[in-house]
Enzyme design. Structure first.
Site, mmCIF file in Angstrom:
data_model
loop_
_atom_site.group_PDB
_atom_site.id
_atom_site.type_symbol
_atom_site.label_atom_id
_atom_site.label_comp_id
_atom_site.label_asym_id
_atom_site.label_seq_id
_atom_site.Cartn_x
_atom_site.Cartn_y
_atom_site.Cartn_z
ATOM 1 N N ARG A 240 0.839 -1.187 0.000
ATOM 2 C CA ARG A 240 0.000 0.000 0.000
ATOM 3 C C ARG A 240 0.881 1.247 0.000
ATOM 4 O O ARG A 240 1.906 1.292 0.682
ATOM 5 C CB ARG A 240 -0.925 0.027 1.226
ATOM 6 C CG ARG A 240 -2.123 -0.916 1.131
ATOM 7 C CD ARG A 240 -3.106 -0.441 0.074
ATOM 8 N NE ARG A 240 -4.307 -1.250 -0.019
ATOM 9 C CZ ARG A 240 -4.479 -2.254 -0.872
ATOM 10 N NH1 ARG A 240 -3.497 -2.617 -1.674
ATOM 11 N NH2 ARG A 240 -5.625 -2.912 -0.905
ATOM 12 N N GLU A 269 -2.694 7.284 -6.563
ATOM 13 C CA GLU A 269 -2.567 6.383 -7.706
ATOM 14 C C GLU A 269 -3.268 6.907 -8.958
ATOM 15 O O GLU A 269 -3.244 6.257 -9.989
ATOM 16 C CB GLU A 269 -3.095 5.000 -7.327
ATOM 17 C CG GLU A 269 -2.242 4.349 -6.247
ATOM 18 C CD GLU A 269 -2.573 2.884 -6.021
ATOM 19 O OE1 GLU A 269 -3.561 2.406 -6.613
ATOM 20 O OE2 GLU A 269 -1.853 2.244 -5.255
ATOM 21 N N HIS A 287 -0.105 -0.459 -9.992
ATOM 22 C CA HIS A 287 -0.835 -1.312 -9.050
ATOM 23 C C HIS A 287 -1.307 -2.590 -9.759
ATOM 24 O O HIS A 287 -2.497 -2.871 -9.859
ATOM 25 C CB HIS A 287 -2.019 -0.565 -8.441
ATOM 26 C CG HIS A 287 -2.461 -1.161 -7.131
ATOM 27 N ND1 HIS A 287 -3.169 -0.459 -6.194
ATOM 28 C CD2 HIS A 287 -2.282 -2.407 -6.591
ATOM 29 C CE1 HIS A 287 -3.424 -1.225 -5.142
ATOM 30 N NE2 HIS A 287 -2.893 -2.420 -5.371
#
Length: 321
Positions: A240, A269, A287
């Site tokens: 994370r 993100e 991701h």
């Protein structure tokens, strides 16, 4: 007998939903580009559903207050930081996640990041694209061998243990820090040694993060932590973004406090950090830890099983404690 009504929010694999659709009444909600628009739709409709599978949308007080019939939530992944866990528990809603399906692919990505940093793949790739064929006889152009190096793992759950196996296979010394020490049997199997956090920071040649996003782990890798690391060390984060103080990391990479980083997650993100994209000693991915065809299929099956097991069979699987 009426089937339980299930709402799905996120890009789940339709071909993996057959079992859930047979047992429950399934609705796939909007998956648009404007989260705020989708959120309004969810607020208006969530009261009709007993089960919810959610990928990225935050499930906060407001949504939970409108979820009058909701009994269970399953995340579409292992992370549950987007769900107000305490409030869900207060309302008697079971929260589950999917720890099994993500373990192997995310660990594989961590390994890929370690190898990419060690062999300086980003640097070599962009110099080749610029038409420069580097002289490998020059010491400054050479990469690193990982055999005999120390692999440090922060967070020794399923993913961390898989990464440890990869490190062991490649001849690395494995050390780890975790909220609690794993069993002696697991340590022996992985060839892993438990150490405190300062030791992990100081001794790791490659430090890979696999801890959940909690208040305790927020920015656990800050400026002070980075200063304790070796100048030759690389930081890998496939967990994370909140685990790392990003501004401090940029400074450490620019100043040479650490040698490099492999990042799959970030503070924000939606907007790539230009300070990171400008650096030669960092490799980034959007991701993609569990973004393989098989992983997405397995994730959908696992999330669906969490829901049907509870609402149809009365059994709780993968409950977040």
């Amino acid at each position: 007998m009426n089937k339980a009504k299930i709402l799905i929010l996120g890009g789940l694999r339709e071909d993996a939903l057959a079992d859930l659709k047979e047992k429950c009444d399934v609705t796939v909600g909007p998956v648009g580009h404007r989260m705020e628009d989708d959120r309004e739709w969810v607020i208006d409709h969530i009261g009709d559903y007993e089960g919810l599978i959610v990928a990225k949308m935050p499930i906060d007080h407001t949504i939970l207050d409108h979820a009058k019939n909701l009994k269970i939530i399953s995340t579409y992944g292992v992370g549950f930081d987007r769900i107000d866990l305490d409030y869900a528990k207060e309302k008697g809603i079971v929260v589950t996640n999917c720890p099994v399906s993500v373990a192997r692919p995310t660990a594989e990505l961590a390994l890929a990041m370690i190898l990419a940093c060690a062999r300086r793949l980003h640097f070599y790739d962009h110099t080749m694209r610029e038409g420069v064929f580097l002289n490998m006889n020059e010491y400054d152009n050479q990469g690193y061998t990982i055999e005999g190096k120390t692999l440090g793992i922060l967070g020794m759950g399923k993913i961390g243990q898989m990464v440890a196996k990869f490190g062991q296979m490649l001849g690395m010394k494995v050390i780890y820090h975790n909220r609690s020490q794993v069993s002696a049997e697991i340590e022996k199997d992985l060839g892993a040694e438990y150490v405190d956090l300062p030791t992990l920071l100081k001794e790791s040649d490659y430090l890979t993060l696999h801890a959940p996003a909690t208040d305790e782990t927020k920015q656990v890798i800050d400026a002070a932590a980075l200063k304790q690391m070796k100048e030759t060390a690389c930081l890998i984060n496939v967990a994370r973004g909140s685990l790392v103080e990003q501004t401090a990391l940029v400074q450490a990479l620019k100043s040479g406090e650490i040698a490099g980083a492999g990042l799959d997650v970030f503070e924000d993100e939606t907007e790539p950090d230009e300070r990171l994209t400008a650096l030669d000693n960092v490799i980034m991915t959007p991701h993609v830890g569990a973004a393989t065809h098989k992983a997405r299929f397995d994730l959908t099956k696992e999330a669906a099983k969490n829901i049907s097991s509870y609402l149809v069979d009365g059994k709780i699987l993968n409950q977040v404690k």
